[in-house]
Design a protein around this motif. Structure first.
Motif, mmCIF file in Angstrom:
data_model
loop_
_atom_site.group_PDB
_atom_site.id
_atom_site.type_symbol
_atom_site.label_atom_id
_atom_site.label_comp_id
_atom_site.label_asym_id
_atom_site.label_seq_id
_atom_site.Cartn_x
_atom_site.Cartn_y
_atom_site.Cartn_z
ATOM 1 N N PRO A 189 0.823 -1.214 0.000
ATOM 2 C CA PRO A 189 0.000 0.000 0.000
ATOM 3 C C PRO A 189 0.854 1.260 0.000
ATOM 4 N N ARG A 190 0.384 2.244 -0.720
ATOM 5 C CA ARG A 190 1.126 3.506 -0.793
ATOM 6 C C ARG A 190 1.271 4.143 0.583
ATOM 7 N N LYS A 191 0.274 3.958 1.456
ATOM 8 C CA LYS A 191 0.343 4.565 2.786
ATOM 9 C C LYS A 191 1.535 4.003 3.575
ATOM 10 N N ILE A 192 1.857 2.694 3.369
ATOM 11 C CA ILE A 192 2.998 2.095 4.056
ATOM 12 C C ILE A 192 4.297 2.697 3.532
ATOM 13 N N LYS A 193 4.401 2.828 2.226
ATOM 14 C CA LYS A 193 5.615 3.391 1.638
ATOM 15 C C LYS A 193 5.825 4.840 2.073
ATOM 16 N N LEU A 194 4.747 5.607 2.110
ATOM 17 C CA LEU A 194 4.867 7.001 2.538
ATOM 18 C C LEU A 194 5.258 7.102 4.005
ATOM 19 N N LEU A 195 4.718 6.205 4.840
ATOM 20 C CA LEU A 195 5.082 6.215 6.262
ATOM 21 C C LEU A 195 6.553 5.868 6.425
ATOM 22 N N ILE A 196 7.044 4.894 5.669
ATOM 23 C CA ILE A 196 8.459 4.530 5.747
ATOM 24 C C ILE A 196 9.336 5.715 5.358
ATOM 25 N N GLU A 197 8.979 6.407 4.283
ATOM 26 C CA GLU A 197 9.773 7.561 3.853
ATOM 27 C C GLU A 197 9.737 8.674 4.895
ATOM 28 N N HIS A 198 8.586 8.860 5.518
ATOM 29 C CA HIS A 198 8.468 9.876 6.564
ATOM 30 C C HIS A 198 9.360 9.522 7.749
ATOM 31 N N ILE A 199 9.322 8.252 8.153
ATOM 32 C CA ILE A 199 10.139 7.799 9.273
ATOM 33 C C ILE A 199 11.625 7.919 8.935
ATOM 34 N N ARG A 200 11.995 7.514 7.736
ATOM 35 C CA ARG A 200 13.395 7.590 7.333
ATOM 36 C C ARG A 200 13.904 9.032 7.374
ATOM 37 N N ALA A 201 13.079 9.968 6.932
ATOM 38 C CA ALA A 201 13.475 11.379 6.949
ATOM 39 C C ALA A 201 13.732 11.858 8.377
ATOM 40 N N ARG A 202 12.920 11.385 9.317
ATOM 41 C CA ARG A 202 13.102 11.802 10.713
ATOM 42 C C ARG A 202 14.375 11.200 11.298
ATOM 43 N N TYR A 203 14.692 9.961 10.929
ATOM 44 C CA TYR A 203 15.973 9.384 11.355
ATOM 45 C C TYR A 203 17.131 10.193 10.794
ATOM 46 N N MET A 204 17.034 10.573 9.521
ATOM 47 C CA MET A 204 18.104 11.327 8.896
ATOM 48 C C MET A 204 18.308 12.685 9.573
ATOM 49 N N ASP A 205 17.223 13.248 10.098
ATOM 50 C CA ASP A 205 17.331 14.540 10.781
ATOM 51 C C ASP A 205 18.278 14.485 11.967
ATOM 52 N N ILE A 206 18.359 13.321 12.626
ATOM 53 C CA ILE A 206 19.218 13.190 13.811
ATOM 54 C C ILE A 206 20.215 12.039 13.638
ATOM 55 N N LYS A 207 20.686 11.829 12.429
ATOM 56 C CA LYS A 207 21.588 10.699 12.185
ATOM 57 C C LYS A 207 22.892 10.824 12.973
ATOM 58 N N HIS A 208 23.258 12.054 13.377
ATOM 59 C CA HIS A 208 24.470 12.233 14.169
ATOM 60 C C HIS A 208 24.347 11.588 15.549
ATOM 61 N N TYR A 209 23.107 11.331 16.005
ATOM 62 C CA TYR A 209 22.919 10.631 17.273
ATOM 63 C C TYR A 209 23.428 9.192 17.183
ATOM 64 N N PHE A 210 23.435 8.618 15.977
ATOM 65 C CA PHE A 210 23.700 7.203 15.800
ATOM 66 C C PHE A 210 25.160 6.904 15.458
#
Length: 301
Positions: A280-301
């Protein structure tokens, strides 16, 4: 002769679904047609790909190699198809997901709530737990998982890698000294993060490019990351935890990072969902949204 792309995709589906008949049903084909197309693929490649028995399919060595490539072809074809047709899918309905406790508290609770606000016709039920849930058996649509994935019935999208760290409070170091080598930890009280059933006391280190375990000991263990962090900040011992959990504490000086060049534990963080012809497109969009938020704080990792 170059194998046909649709035969490669069909081959991947046969393996993913576990039988010729299920692949035939998924594609509205007769079983005989699926068998002929796989036989044609084997003939074109000059190799047997699948050993067939009445109960199961087993890949040959050549089949294993081709399957890994064919799976990528199938995913790429689906993504290209979705790029054109996916926009017609309604962004509505319910998503049930499971996420690790640390990532859930650090960023996913806010990220998923934000996603729901952006798409008010979608509701999300998010569980925070560290165990490896049975995604299909328990009815999850999406799982954020840390660690190795070994299940061909699932699709995994790598988000980023999570590096672990050993840390302690300045007060603990002033009382007990600063370890200079991994073996020094055997003389320290190591706080145990027992979120996993085995290996919690086996801390991983890197020695000339090779990862090896060191069995440590300590008088406090917990399966709760927040509790472990508090015990470390209070000066009760050394903690071995995902760096993202204590990144603000390291920056503020509440905790000190130890042996950073020798710590050897790095785990991938993945978005995992069941294999299907058209997620479902909603799953793909949620994954992309989540990935973007991880990237926002990737220096934490």
């Amino acid at each position: 002769m170059m194998p046909r792309t649709d035969d490669l995709i069909l081959f991947a589906q046969v393996i993913e679904l576990g039988s010729f008949s299920k692949a035939a049903e998924a594609n509205s084909l007769a079983n005989s047609v699926v068998s002929k197309r796989i036989a044609r693929l084997e003939e074109e490649l000059g190799s047997t790909l699948i050993h067939r028995t009445t109960r199961r399919l087993t890949l040959t060595e050549a089949g294993q190699v081709l399957y890994q490539r064919a799976r990528l072809v199938a995913q790429s074809a689906q993504e290209a198809f979705d790029a054109v047709t996916g926009y017609s899918q309604a962004l509505q309905g319910h998503i049930r997901m499971s996420v690790p406790t640390i990532s859930g508290e650090l960023l996913l609770a806010e990220a998923v709530a934000e996603f729901c606000e952006l798409h008010p016709a979608i509701s999300v039920d998010m569980s925070l737990e560290n165990r490896f849930v049975d995604l299909i058996g328990e009815g999850y649509d999406l799982v954020i998982r840390t660690g190795h994935l070994d299940d061909s019935s699932l699709i995994a999208r790598h988000i980023l890698d999570s590096r672990w760290t050993i840390c302690a409070a300045p007060a603990y170091i002033s009382r007990h000294g600063k370890p200079q080598a991994p073996e020094d930890l055997l003389q320290h009280n190591c706080l145990i993060y027992s979120y996993q059933e085995s290996g919690a006391r086996d801390w991983l280190f890197n020695r000339q490019g090779e990862i090896y375990p060191l069995r440590v000991s300590g008088h406090f263990s917990t399966d709760n990351a927040a509790a472990l962090r508090k015990a470390a900040i209070a000066g009760f011992g050394l903690a071995y935890v995902p760096r993202c959990l204590v990144y603000p504490d390291l920056q503020a000086g509440r905790l000190v990072e130890l042996l950073p060049r020798q710590v050897g534990k790095v785990l991938g963080i993945y978005a995992v969902y069941p294999y299907s012809r058209q997620p479902p497109r909603k799953i793909k969009l949620l994954i992309e949204h989540i990935r973007a938020r991880y990237m926002d704080i990737k220096h934490y990792f």
